[in-house]
Scaffold this motif. Structure first.
Motif, PDB file in Angstrom:
ATOM      1  N   LEU A 106       0.883  -1.032  -0.110  1.00 62.10           N
ATOM      2  CA  LEU A 106      -0.110   0.407   0.020  1.00 62.10           C
ATOM      3  C   LEU A 106       1.364   1.437   0.014  1.00 62.10           C
ATOM      4  O   LEU A 106       1.817   1.437   0.906  1.00 62.10           O
ATOM      5  CB  LEU A 106      -1.000  -0.292   1.007  1.00 62.10           C
ATOM      6  N   ARG A 107       0.635   2.264  -0.818  1.00 61.19           N
ATOM      7  CA  ARG A 107       1.696   2.676  -1.115  1.00 61.19           C
ATOM      8  C   ARG A 107       0.741   4.415  -0.651  1.00 61.19           C
ATOM      9  O   ARG A 107       0.248   4.810  -1.192  1.00 61.19           O
ATOM     10  CB  ARG A 107       1.826   3.676  -2.626  1.00 61.19           C
ATOM     11  N   TYR A 108       1.124   4.950   0.755  1.00 62.96           N
ATOM     12  CA  TYR A 108       0.176   5.752   0.900  1.00 62.96           C
ATOM     13  C   TYR A 108       0.811   7.116   0.698  1.00 62.96           C
ATOM     14  O   TYR A 108       2.042   7.937   0.244  1.00 62.96           O
ATOM     15  CB  TYR A 108       0.579   5.917   2.581  1.00 62.96           C
ATOM     16  N   PHE A 109      -0.239   8.006   0.461  1.00 65.27           N
ATOM     17  CA  PHE A 109       0.269   9.841   0.224  1.00 65.27           C
ATOM     18  C   PHE A 109       0.726  10.584   1.210  1.00 65.27           C
ATOM     19  O   PHE A 109       1.752  10.209   2.042  1.00 65.27           O
ATOM     20  CB  PHE A 109      -0.485  10.636  -1.261  1.00 65.27           C
ATOM     21  N   ASN A 110       0.113  11.484   1.845  1.00 62.06           N
ATOM     22  CA  ASN A 110      -0.057  11.854   2.886  1.00 62.06           C
ATOM     23  C   ASN A 110      -0.786  12.073   4.362  1.00 62.06           C
ATOM     24  O   ASN A 110      -1.697  12.723   4.369  1.00 62.06           O
ATOM     25  CB  ASN A 110       0.742  13.753   2.543  1.00 62.06           C
ATOM     26  N   PRO A 111      -0.329  11.257   4.809  1.00 60.26           N
ATOM     27  CA  PRO A 111      -1.099  10.858   6.048  1.00 60.26           C
ATOM     28  C   PRO A 111      -1.235  11.453   6.753  1.00 60.26           C
ATOM     29  O   PRO A 111       0.009  12.578   7.698  1.00 60.26           O
ATOM     30  CB  PRO A 111      -0.731   9.179   6.178  1.00 60.26           C
ATOM     31  N   VAL A 112      -2.467  12.065   7.161  1.00 67.79           N
ATOM     32  CA  VAL A 112      -2.458  13.148   8.726  1.00 67.79           C
ATOM     33  C   VAL A 112      -3.860  13.459   9.451  1.00 67.79           C
ATOM     34  O   VAL A 112      -5.049  12.207   8.932  1.00 67.79           O
ATOM     35  CB  VAL A 112      -1.914  14.327   7.661  1.00 67.79           C
ATOM     36  N   GLY A 113      -4.099  14.156  10.411  1.00 74.13           N
ATOM     37  CA  GLY A 113      -4.858  14.198  10.798  1.00 74.13           C
ATOM     38  C   GLY A 113      -4.630  13.348  12.630  1.00 74.13           C
ATOM     39  O   GLY A 113      -3.278  12.334  12.968  1.00 74.13           O
ATOM     40  N   ALA A 114      -6.073  12.693  12.970  1.00 71.99           N
ATOM     41  CA  ALA A 114      -6.276  11.500  13.654  1.00 71.99           C
ATOM     42  C   ALA A 114      -7.328  11.454  14.380  1.00 71.99           C
ATOM     43  O   ALA A 114      -8.539  11.940  13.834  1.00 71.99           O
ATOM     44  CB  ALA A 114      -5.410  12.745  15.341  1.00 71.99           C
ATOM     45  N   ASP A 138      -1.818  15.326  -1.329  1.00 69.91           N
ATOM     46  CA  ASP A 138      -2.787  14.669  -1.673  1.00 69.91           C
ATOM     47  C   ASP A 138      -2.916  13.704   0.333  1.00 69.91           C
ATOM     48  O   ASP A 138      -1.792  12.862   0.784  1.00 69.91           O
ATOM     49  CB  ASP A 138      -2.768  13.385  -2.447  1.00 69.91           C
ATOM     50  N   TYR A 139      -3.493  15.051   0.918  1.00 64.76           N
ATOM     51  CA  TYR A 139      -3.594  14.549   2.014  1.00 64.76           C
ATOM     52  C   TYR A 139      -3.861  13.493   2.388  1.00 64.76           C
ATOM     53  O   TYR A 139      -5.551  13.959   1.839  1.00 64.76           O
ATOM     54  CB  TYR A 139      -3.440  15.920   2.906  1.00 64.76           C
ATOM     55  N   ILE A 140      -4.095  12.819   3.351  1.00 59.42           N
ATOM     56  CA  ILE A 140      -5.252  11.731   3.284  1.00 59.42           C
ATOM     57  C   ILE A 140      -5.992  11.068   5.078  1.00 59.42           C
ATOM     58  O   ILE A 140      -4.721  11.799   5.683  1.00 59.42           O
ATOM     59  CB  ILE A 140      -5.122   9.865   2.881  1.00 59.42           C
ATOM     60  N   HIS A 141      -6.529  11.953   5.601  1.00 62.66           N
ATOM     61  CA  HIS A 141      -7.004  11.487   7.005  1.00 62.66           C
ATOM     62  C   HIS A 141      -6.353   9.947   7.239  1.00 62.66           C
ATOM     63  O   HIS A 141      -6.556   9.117   6.890  1.00 62.66           O
ATOM     64  CB  HIS A 141      -8.966  11.667   7.523  1.00 62.66           C
ATOM     65  N   LEU A 148       0.124 -10.955  -5.096  1.00 59.04           N
ATOM     66  CA  LEU A 148       0.930  -9.578  -4.804  1.00 59.04           C
ATOM     67  C   LEU A 148      -0.247  -8.036  -5.467  1.00 59.04           C
ATOM     68  O   LEU A 148      -0.121  -8.464  -6.820  1.00 59.04           O
ATOM     69  CB  LEU A 148       1.792  -9.083  -5.678  1.00 59.04           C
ATOM     70  N   LEU A 149      -1.344  -7.199  -4.285  1.00 56.93           N
ATOM     71  CA  LEU A 149      -1.470  -6.451  -4.627  1.00 56.93           C
ATOM     72  C   LEU A 149      -0.862  -5.172  -4.522  1.00 56.93           C
ATOM     73  O   LEU A 149      -0.138  -5.012  -3.671  1.00 56.93           O
ATOM     74  CB  LEU A 149      -2.891  -6.610  -4.375  1.00 56.93           C
ATOM     75  N   THR A 150      -1.312  -4.122  -5.485  1.00 60.18           N
ATOM     76  CA  THR A 150      -0.449  -2.790  -5.566  1.00 60.18           C
ATOM     77  C   THR A 150      -0.860  -1.604  -5.017  1.00 60.18           C
ATOM     78  O   THR A 150      -1.985  -1.551  -6.710  1.00 60.18           O
ATOM     79  CB  THR A 150       1.004  -3.048  -6.238  1.00 60.18           C
ATOM     80  N   LEU A 151      -1.487  -0.999  -4.413  1.00 59.18           N
ATOM     81  CA  LEU A 151      -2.443   0.265  -4.433  1.00 59.18           C
ATOM     82  C   LEU A 151      -2.315   1.542  -3.571  1.00 59.18           C
ATOM     83  O   LEU A 151      -1.213   1.782  -2.922  1.00 59.18           O
ATOM     84  CB  LEU A 151      -3.703   0.148  -3.806  1.00 59.18           C
ATOM     85  N   ASN A 152      -2.135   2.260  -4.622  1.00 57.95           N
ATOM     86  CA  ASN A 152      -2.583   3.975  -3.621  1.00 57.95           C
ATOM     87  C   ASN A 152      -3.234   4.111  -2.931  1.00 57.95           C
ATOM     88  O   ASN A 152      -4.449   3.836  -3.187  1.00 57.95           O
ATOM     89  CB  ASN A 152      -1.978   4.813  -4.724  1.00 57.95           C
ATOM     90  N   LEU A 153      -2.589   4.758  -1.784  1.00 55.76           N
ATOM     91  CA  LEU A 153      -4.099   4.923  -1.096  1.00 55.76           C
ATOM     92  C   LEU A 153      -3.638   6.534  -0.888  1.00 55.76           C
ATOM     93  O   LEU A 153      -2.912   6.983   0.025  1.00 55.76           O
ATOM     94  CB  LEU A 153      -3.495   4.104   0.563  1.00 55.76           C
TER      95      LEU A 153
END
Ligand code: NAD
Ligand code: WQD
Length: 358
Positions: free
Chosen positions: A196-204, A253-256, A278-283
């Motif tokens: 899983l390729r995370y972009f910009n995880p933020v928040g709480a 791309d900020y993601i909660h 093998l699964l490859t995904l953007n989150l």
């Protein structure tokens, strides 16, 4: 319901994901060395789930390093002897600072790459062949196309990114899918792996009880702005206002983090239900937000003026990074629900209720 090993589960993304996993009735063993986290995050995460009376059977903690082969194996063996073997691993453990990775490349390769090899060896030995791995959009480097599809060129620009790209290749070899150009590739050797390729995880978490707790001076935009808003840091330095974006500041791309947590649950569910693969995904959200837009959103939420200055561009930054999230929606039926206001409000709630972190 499954028995899961959540390595690095005490960290920012891991602790939030534990809540979502518990809510799905999974039984969790968190394995963490607390090099960048606190056991308090887990005590709180446990209380934030919908499950009442969480016993040690449902949620337990093992303090250890993923490079410690003997201890790691003993955890797998403990649950085999209890006749409840670990069925899947969610692998968050690792070092994640781009800047620090330039200073300590050895350490980054050791923890991230050797740690993952060790973990896979322990899984293989105990016939556990399901893994969800935390990869990063950083492996795309300067993207050649925006929004960035999963099949974009992989071109990391820093040692941290190199370790993530290397682990991705390693996992692809392990699944018997070397050099695959497929987002969903069949594994002929029984492995079920999601990268899983995370972009910009933020928040709480919306309670404000758990959140991101960087040690020392924060590197990333959200914790930095929070600390300016609370008065710990004098002003925000904006790294460049001459990027080719609508207002000249960097777009991301900020993601909660709670949406991200749900993304892990969806990916895991998919692996359990589907054939070895093998699964490859953007989150990410698929939406871009500039630094100025984040700043304005924070000012609105906090009702404070946030001082800032424009400084030169940061080395290694790119103008825009936005995820193409078509495949995550299509394959795991996951779509983020929270927007920029939620991200700012929740991270601010965490900041004001825990000004010194855990
Ligand atoms: P984090 O530092 O908060 O969490 C990582 C956890 O792993 C911590 O609890 C830490 O103590 C633990 N850990 C580190 N080394 C360990 C070791 N050798 N043995 C056992 N535990 C160890 O980071 P996070 O933001 O929650 O990120 C989780 C994962 O997601 C990381 O692999 C990171 O590279 C990846 N990622 C993060 C982001 C982000 O912006 N936060 C973006 C993309 C990918
Ligand atoms: C966001 C935007 C900065 C701080 C990083 C890692 C990446 C991934 C996610 C782990 C950019 C600007 C920032 C500041 C600023 N992590 N900025 N002043 O760099 O997109 O991604 O976190 O995998 O690997 O590189 O996130 O939050 O640092 O920056 O102007 O004080 O904010 O230039 O445009 P980034 P970030």
């Amino acid at each position: 319901m499954a028995r899961l090993l959540v390595v690095g589960g005490a960290g920012f993304i891991g602790s939030h994901t534990c809540i979502s996993l518990l809510n799905l009735n999974h039984k969790i063993i968190v394995y963490d060395n607390f090099s960048n986290s606190s056991p308090r995050a887990l005590e709180r995460a446990k209380n934030l789930s919908n499950i009442k009376n969480i016993t040690a059977d449902i949620f337990s903690l093992k303090k250890g390093d993923i490079r410690d082969e003997i201890y790691l194996n003993s955890v797998f063996e403990e649950y085999i002897s209890k006749k409840e073997p670990i069925e899947a691993v969610i692998h968050f453990a690792g070092l994640k600072s781009v800047q620090e990775s330039f200073i300590k490349p050895n350490h980054y390769w050791d923890v991230n790459v050797n740690g993952t090899i060790n973990l896979i060896k322990a899984m293989q030995k105990h016939n556990c062949k399901v893994m969800v791995f935390s990869s990063s959009a950083t492996i795309y480097g300067y993207p050649d196309k925006v929004p960035i599809p999963e099949l974009a060129t992989i071109n990391p620009l820093n040692p941290y990114g190199n370790t993530k790209a290397t682990i991705e290749n390693f996992l692809s070899d392990i699944a018997g899918c070397s050099n695959t150009k497929l987002i969903k590739a069949t594994s002929n050797n029984g492995w079920k792996i999601a990268r899983l390729r995370y972009f910009n995880p933020v928040g709480a978490h919306q309670s404000g009880l758990i959140g991101e707790d960087p040690k020392g001076m924060p590197n990333n935009l959200f914790p930095y702005i929070n600390q300016v808003a609370i008065g710990k840091i004098k002003s925000l330095q904006i790294f460049g206002d001459n990027w080719p974006t609508h207002d000249g500041t960097g777009v991301r791309d900020y993601i909660h983090v709670m949406d991200l947590a749900e993304g892990h649950c969806a990916a895991l569910e998919n692996l359990f239900l589907e054939k070895p693969q093998l699964l490859t995904l953007n989150l990410g959200t698929g939406k871009g937000t500039s630094v100025i837009q984040v700043l304005k959103a924070f000012e609105k939420i906090t009702d404070k003026k946030i001082p800032y200055e424009i400084v030169s561009r940061r080395n290694g930054d790119s103008a825009i990074a936005i995820a193409d999230v078509t495949m995550a929606k299509k394959i795991i039926n996951w779509k983020p629900k929270k927007g920029l206001e939620d991200m700012c409000r929740d991270s601010w709630r965490w900041q004001i209720s825990n000004p010194s972190g855990y």
